[in-house]
Design a protein around this motif. Sequence first.
Motif, PDB file in Angstrom:
ATOM      1  N   ALA A 123       2.848   9.701   3.361  1.00  0.00           N
ATOM      2  CA  ALA A 123       2.399   8.386   2.907  1.00  0.00           C
ATOM      3  C   ALA A 123       2.523   7.347   4.018  1.00  0.00           C
ATOM      4  CB  ALA A 123       3.209   7.958   1.681  1.00  0.00           C
ATOM      5  N   ASP A 180      -0.167   7.822   6.648  1.00  0.00           N
ATOM      6  CA  ASP A 180      -1.464   7.348   6.170  1.00  0.00           C
ATOM      7  C   ASP A 180      -1.599   5.838   6.349  1.00  0.00           C
ATOM      8  OD1 ASP A 180      -2.226   9.885   5.457  1.00  0.00           O
ATOM      9  OD2 ASP A 180      -1.698   9.675   3.338  1.00  0.00           O
ATOM     10  N   VAL A 181      -0.528   5.122   6.066  1.00  0.00           N
ATOM     11  CA  VAL A 181      -0.553   3.659   6.190  1.00  0.00           C
ATOM     12  C   VAL A 181      -0.566   3.239   7.662  1.00  0.00           C
ATOM     13  CG1 VAL A 181       0.751   1.547   5.740  1.00  0.00           C
ATOM     14  CG2 VAL A 181       0.564   3.308   3.959  1.00  0.00           C
ATOM     15  N   ASP A 217       2.072   2.110  -3.518  1.00  0.00           N
ATOM     16  CA  ASP A 217       1.037   2.368  -4.507  1.00  0.00           C
ATOM     17  C   ASP A 217       1.093   3.842  -4.930  1.00  0.00           C
ATOM     18  OD1 ASP A 217      -1.622   1.259  -5.755  1.00  0.00           O
ATOM     19  OD2 ASP A 217      -2.108   3.248  -4.960  1.00  0.00           O
ATOM     20  N   THR A 273      -1.337   6.246  -3.295  1.00  0.00           N
ATOM     21  CA  THR A 273      -0.947   6.621  -1.929  1.00  0.00           C
ATOM     22  C   THR A 273       0.100   7.726  -1.948  1.00  0.00           C
ATOM     23  OG1 THR A 273      -1.383   4.379  -1.106  1.00  0.00           O
ATOM     24  CG2 THR A 273       0.026   5.784   0.239  1.00  0.00           C
ATOM     25  N   LYS A 276       0.823  -1.199   0.000  1.00  0.00           N
ATOM     26  CA  LYS A 276       0.000   0.000   0.000  1.00  0.00           C
ATOM     27  C   LYS A 276       0.861   1.255   0.000  1.00  0.00           C
ATOM     28  CE  LYS A 276      -3.782   2.429   2.209  1.00  0.00           C
ATOM     29  NZ  LYS A 276      -4.841   2.446   3.223  1.00  0.00           N
TER      30      LYS A 276
END
Length: 383
Positions: free
Chosen positions: A90, A93-94, A14, A17, A11
């Motif tokens: 990023a 966010d993950v 990506d 993302t 993820k």
Amino acid sequence: MAKTFNNLFEKLIDFETIFLAYKNARKGKRETDACIIFERNLEENLIELQNELIWGSYKMGGYFYFDVHEPKKRHVAALIDFKDRVLQHALCDVLNEVFEPRFIFDSYACRDGKGTHAGADRAQKMMRECLAQHGQVYALKADISKYFASIDHEILNRLIRRKISDQKILAIIDGIIDSYHTPGCPGKGLPLGNLTSQLFANIYLDALDQHVKNVKREKWYVRYADDWVVFHHDKLHLRALRIELQIWLGIELKLSTNHKTMVFPVSSTNGRGVDFLGYHLWPDRRRLRKASLKRFARRLRKLQRQYAAGDIDSKQIKQQIACWAAHARHGNALPALNSILQKHPFTRRNHGKPNRAANPRRVGSRRNQAPPRTRIRRSRNRQ
């Protein structure tokens, strides 16, 4: 054994993302040199970051350092490379999807839907509940001494690994943590300027939250960053809890509380208010701290100098005062802000034709007291 997550790297790399992280990283930074340079070859730079992550060649850049003096003097380390800012957005966010469900409800720093006003509201609700059930309220008010500078890297890594087992993600996290240490203290400290530092700081003190709520079974506990308070009707109970938690913090997290940590009665007559999140709080009312009003006056004088020099316009002034007005309204301090503004009109002398003065947008309703109004004057020099 607690569940760990081992499928996060896909993820992170990506492109969607990474692109969303870029849009978040540029907020408030569009006019900085680092952002302008990055956007000149935006797609190429985003793909380059993606490839560095995929091939394991990503390395953190350096920091530049500066001091801020409001609300207190702090040494801030900011990332030089805009690419690092994108990566940290990023990564957060993950990781937030993993850690956010674990955090207790009453942790209010750097979380969506939380914040200072929600934390102050919650603290007052707890005081009212304690008062209604027991007829009196005592508070254990605590601050961690030099929190960000004292965070132990080894302990932080261990706490993160309780939930994360993805080795590629952990390698990136380790690189970020190891990129900085408190001067003179190897293996300790997080930079105040990093977005990841906010999340890591919450993960670190989540251990305290879980201990207070699940082991000590304290009903009325609320925390904002390194500032936390426990309410109870029994003063002796809180005194014993203070000693126990200070010992626990030293052993488990290598932290200590500062001299402001104390137990006291909360009352308008035979006690005091709780100094928390910029307000003095009682069960039935709150008041903006005098230090906050002084800080507003200092900030206003700086805005006056910038406006007189032509560095900012009236729209920017109104935006900043509107934010202060919203904060003051929660502490019933709009009259005080109005008084400060009336003493300090904004004046700019132009050589050209004078523009029409404008007042800031009204905020709030008639039910509340009128928000502060800014006096902005423009005049031209006599020939």
